[in-house]
Design a protein around this motif. Sequence first.
Motif, PDB file in Angstrom:
ATOM      1  N   TYR A 114       0.826  -1.214   0.000  1.00 27.07           N
ATOM      2  CA  TYR A 114       0.000   0.000   0.000  1.00 27.07           C
ATOM      3  C   TYR A 114       0.855   1.256   0.000  1.00 27.07           C
ATOM      4  CZ  TYR A 114      -4.230  -2.745   0.604  1.00 27.07           C
ATOM      5  OH  TYR A 114      -5.257  -3.631   0.408  1.00 27.07           O
ATOM      6  N   THR A 115       1.929   1.261   0.755  1.00 23.95           N
ATOM      7  CA  THR A 115       2.833   2.414   0.756  1.00 23.95           C
ATOM      8  C   THR A 115       3.387   2.631  -0.650  1.00 23.95           C
ATOM      9  OG1 THR A 115       3.424   2.126   3.077  1.00 23.95           O
ATOM     10  CG2 THR A 115       4.979   3.355   1.708  1.00 23.95           C
ATOM     11  N   ALA A 116       3.834   1.562  -1.278  1.00 21.77           N
ATOM     12  CA  ALA A 116       4.377   1.667  -2.632  1.00 21.77           C
ATOM     13  C   ALA A 116       3.313   2.149  -3.619  1.00 21.77           C
ATOM     14  CB  ALA A 116       4.954   0.318  -3.069  1.00 21.77           C
ATOM     15  N   PHE A 117       2.097   1.611  -3.502  1.00 15.85           N
ATOM     16  CA  PHE A 117       1.007   2.033  -4.390  1.00 15.85           C
ATOM     17  C   PHE A 117       0.738   3.528  -4.226  1.00 15.85           C
ATOM     18  CE2 PHE A 117      -3.460   2.901  -5.240  1.00 15.85           C
ATOM     19  CZ  PHE A 117      -3.649   2.322  -6.483  1.00 15.85           C
ATOM     20  N   ASN A 118       0.624   3.980  -2.987  1.00 17.15           N
ATOM     21  CA  ASN A 118       0.322   5.385  -2.731  1.00 17.15           C
ATOM     22  C   ASN A 118       1.449   6.310  -3.185  1.00 17.15           C
ATOM     23  OD1 ASN A 118      -2.247   4.914  -1.675  1.00 17.15           O
ATOM     24  ND2 ASN A 118      -1.449   4.603   0.380  1.00 17.15           N
ATOM     25  N   GLU A 119       2.677   5.796  -3.191  1.00 24.22           N
ATOM     26  CA  GLU A 119       3.825   6.565  -3.686  1.00 24.22           C
ATOM     27  C   GLU A 119       4.013   6.407  -5.194  1.00 24.22           C
ATOM     28  OE1 GLU A 119       7.024   5.032  -1.297  1.00 24.22           O
ATOM     29  OE2 GLU A 119       6.491   6.280   0.431  1.00 24.22           O
ATOM     30  N   ARG A 120       3.168   5.597  -5.818  1.00 26.47           N
ATOM     31  CA  ARG A 120       3.248   5.289  -7.263  1.00 26.47           C
ATOM     32  C   ARG A 120       4.563   4.617  -7.608  1.00 26.47           C
ATOM     33  NH1 ARG A 120      -1.373   6.196  -5.892  1.00 26.47           N
ATOM     34  NH2 ARG A 120      -2.661   7.865  -6.759  1.00 26.47           N
ATOM     35  N   ASN A 121       5.056   3.779  -6.686  1.00 27.54           N
ATOM     36  CA  ASN A 121       6.301   3.044  -6.894  1.00 27.54           C
ATOM     37  C   ASN A 121       5.937   1.594  -7.251  1.00 27.54           C
ATOM     38  OD1 ASN A 121       8.715   1.608  -6.661  1.00 27.54           O
ATOM     39  ND2 ASN A 121       9.507   3.017  -5.124  1.00 27.54           N
ATOM     40  N   ILE A 122       5.685   1.368  -8.523  1.00 27.93           N
ATOM     41  CA  ILE A 122       5.195   0.074  -8.979  1.00 27.93           C
ATOM     42  C   ILE A 122       6.191  -1.038  -8.682  1.00 27.93           C
ATOM     43  CG2 ILE A 122       4.522  -1.279 -10.998  1.00 27.93           C
ATOM     44  CD1 ILE A 122       3.292   1.258 -12.173  1.00 27.93           C
ATOM     45  N   ASP A 123       7.473  -0.809  -8.900  1.00 25.73           N
ATOM     46  CA  ASP A 123       8.462  -1.870  -8.694  1.00 25.73           C
ATOM     47  C   ASP A 123       8.498  -2.332  -7.238  1.00 25.73           C
ATOM     48  OD1 ASP A 123       9.141  -1.999 -11.377  1.00 25.73           O
ATOM     49  OD2 ASP A 123      10.756  -0.545 -11.170  1.00 25.73           O
ATOM     50  N   TRP A 159      -2.175  -0.260 -13.479  1.00 21.90           N
ATOM     51  CA  TRP A 159      -1.986   0.867 -12.566  1.00 21.90           C
ATOM     52  C   TRP A 159      -1.550   2.122 -13.315  1.00 21.90           C
ATOM     53  CZ3 TRP A 159       0.967  -1.758  -7.937  1.00 21.90           C
ATOM     54  CH2 TRP A 159       0.046  -2.468  -7.160  1.00 21.90           C
ATOM     55  N   THR A 160      -0.659   1.972 -14.286  1.00 22.97           N
ATOM     56  CA  THR A 160      -0.197   3.126 -15.059  1.00 22.97           C
ATOM     57  C   THR A 160      -1.373   3.786 -15.766  1.00 22.97           C
ATOM     58  OG1 THR A 160       1.989   2.127 -15.342  1.00 22.97           O
ATOM     59  CG2 THR A 160       1.384   3.880 -16.882  1.00 22.97           C
ATOM     60  N   ARG A 161      -2.242   2.995 -16.366  1.00 23.29           N
ATOM     61  CA  ARG A 161      -3.434   3.515 -17.052  1.00 23.29           C
ATOM     62  C   ARG A 161      -4.390   4.154 -16.035  1.00 23.29           C
ATOM     63  NH1 ARG A 161      -4.609  -0.940 -19.162  1.00 23.29           N
ATOM     64  NH2 ARG A 161      -6.335  -1.600 -17.845  1.00 23.29           N
ATOM     65  N   GLN A 162      -4.594   3.483 -14.910  1.00 22.30           N
ATOM     66  CA  GLN A 162      -5.494   3.981 -13.868  1.00 22.30           C
ATOM     67  C   GLN A 162      -5.063   5.370 -13.395  1.00 22.30           C
ATOM     68  OE1 GLN A 162      -5.573   1.327 -10.507  1.00 22.30           O
ATOM     69  NE2 GLN A 162      -6.916   2.614  -9.309  1.00 22.30           N
ATOM     70  N   TRP A 163      -3.769   5.530 -13.153  1.00 15.97           N
ATOM     71  CA  TRP A 163      -3.267   6.788 -12.609  1.00 15.97           C
ATOM     72  C   TRP A 163      -3.313   7.935 -13.619  1.00 15.97           C
ATOM     73  CZ3 TRP A 163       1.366   3.717 -10.331  1.00 15.97           C
ATOM     74  CH2 TRP A 163       0.938   3.025  -9.184  1.00 15.97           C
ATOM     75  N   THR A 164      -3.549   7.649 -14.893  1.00 14.89           N
ATOM     76  CA  THR A 164      -3.731   8.730 -15.864  1.00 14.89           C
ATOM     77  C   THR A 164      -5.156   9.264 -15.829  1.00 14.89           C
ATOM     78  OG1 THR A 164      -4.375   7.300 -17.717  1.00 14.89           O
ATOM     79  CG2 THR A 164      -2.001   7.750 -17.434  1.00 14.89           C
ATOM     80  N   GLU A 165      -6.065   8.572 -15.112  1.00 15.93           N
ATOM     81  CA  GLU A 165      -7.470   8.979 -15.088  1.00 15.93           C
ATOM     82  C   GLU A 165      -7.999   9.292 -13.695  1.00 15.93           C
ATOM     83  OE1 GLU A 165     -10.072   6.681 -17.534  1.00 15.93           O
ATOM     84  OE2 GLU A 165      -8.448   6.059 -18.845  1.00 15.93           O
ATOM     85  N   ILE A 166      -7.448   8.643 -12.666  1.00 15.59           N
ATOM     86  CA  ILE A 166      -7.905   8.884 -11.290  1.00 15.59           C
ATOM     87  C   ILE A 166      -6.707   8.924 -10.346  1.00 15.59           C
ATOM     88  CG2 ILE A 166     -10.207   7.869 -11.603  1.00 15.59           C
ATOM     89  CD1 ILE A 166      -9.171   5.312 -10.216  1.00 15.59           C
ATOM     90  N   ASN A 167      -6.945   9.458  -9.146  1.00 14.84           N
ATOM     91  CA  ASN A 167      -5.896   9.570  -8.139  1.00 14.84           C
ATOM     92  C   ASN A 167      -6.360   8.847  -6.866  1.00 14.84           C
ATOM     93  OD1 ASN A 167      -3.666  10.333  -6.650  1.00 14.84           O
ATOM     94  ND2 ASN A 167      -4.407  12.402  -6.283  1.00 14.84           N
ATOM     95  N   PRO A 168      -6.123   7.530  -6.794  1.00 18.68           N
ATOM     96  CA  PRO A 168      -6.552   6.784  -5.616  1.00 18.68           C
ATOM     97  C   PRO A 168      -5.491   6.761  -4.518  1.00 18.68           C
ATOM     98  CG  PRO A 168      -5.760   5.266  -7.278  1.00 18.68           C
ATOM     99  CD  PRO A 168      -5.625   6.660  -7.853  1.00 18.68           C
ATOM    100  N   LYS A 169      -5.958   6.752  -3.284  1.00 15.60           N
ATOM    101  CA  LYS A 169      -5.087   6.539  -2.132  1.00 15.60           C
ATOM    102  C   LYS A 169      -5.772   5.502  -1.252  1.00 15.60           C
ATOM    103  CE  LYS A 169      -2.567   8.734   1.579  1.00 15.60           C
ATOM    104  NZ  LYS A 169      -2.274   9.950   2.321  1.00 15.60           N
ATOM    105  N   VAL A 170      -5.028   4.466  -0.860  1.00 11.61           N
ATOM    106  CA  VAL A 170      -5.598   3.397  -0.040  1.00 11.61           C
ATOM    107  C   VAL A 170      -4.731   3.180   1.190  1.00 11.61           C
ATOM    108  CG1 VAL A 170      -6.885   2.173  -1.843  1.00 11.61           C
ATOM    109  CG2 VAL A 170      -4.477   1.717  -1.577  1.00 11.61           C
ATOM    110  N   GLU A 171      -5.388   3.075   2.337  1.00 15.80           N
ATOM    111  CA  GLU A 171      -4.687   2.884   3.603  1.00 15.80           C
ATOM    112  C   GLU A 171      -5.284   1.689   4.332  1.00 15.80           C
ATOM    113  OE1 GLU A 171      -2.131   4.622   4.757  1.00 15.80           O
ATOM    114  OE2 GLU A 171      -2.120   6.194   3.238  1.00 15.80           O
TER     115      GLU A 171
END
Length: 120
Positions: A13-22, A53-65
Amino acid sequence: MTNQFEDTIKKVYTAFNERNIDNALSTMQEDVQWSKAWEGGYISGHNEIKEYWTRQWTEINPKVEPVGFTQRDNGSLEVKVHQNVKDLQGNLMFDGFVKHIYTFQDGLIKTMDIELVENN
């Protein structure tokens, strides 16, 4: 054993929220099965998750905790998450809770499913 899985989940989740896919992918099996909540259906493997995720982030800005962890009788881990989704202009699209259900293999995420939380 749950603590190890909780640490893995927090990392993803931390990586997702930071947009760190790797970093996120480093917590998953190569053939991971992942629910596409935003589009429906499932994807399989690191490359498909990266594209999704790359496609998703071009259309929405999600944050999950993650806000709660429950070990299920079948061995899967239920993670209650607070999800805040905005469009790219900052307008709120969704703010509430969902359940992400994970299974693990060799310490890495094998599957992720989504369930709605009642009385969201």
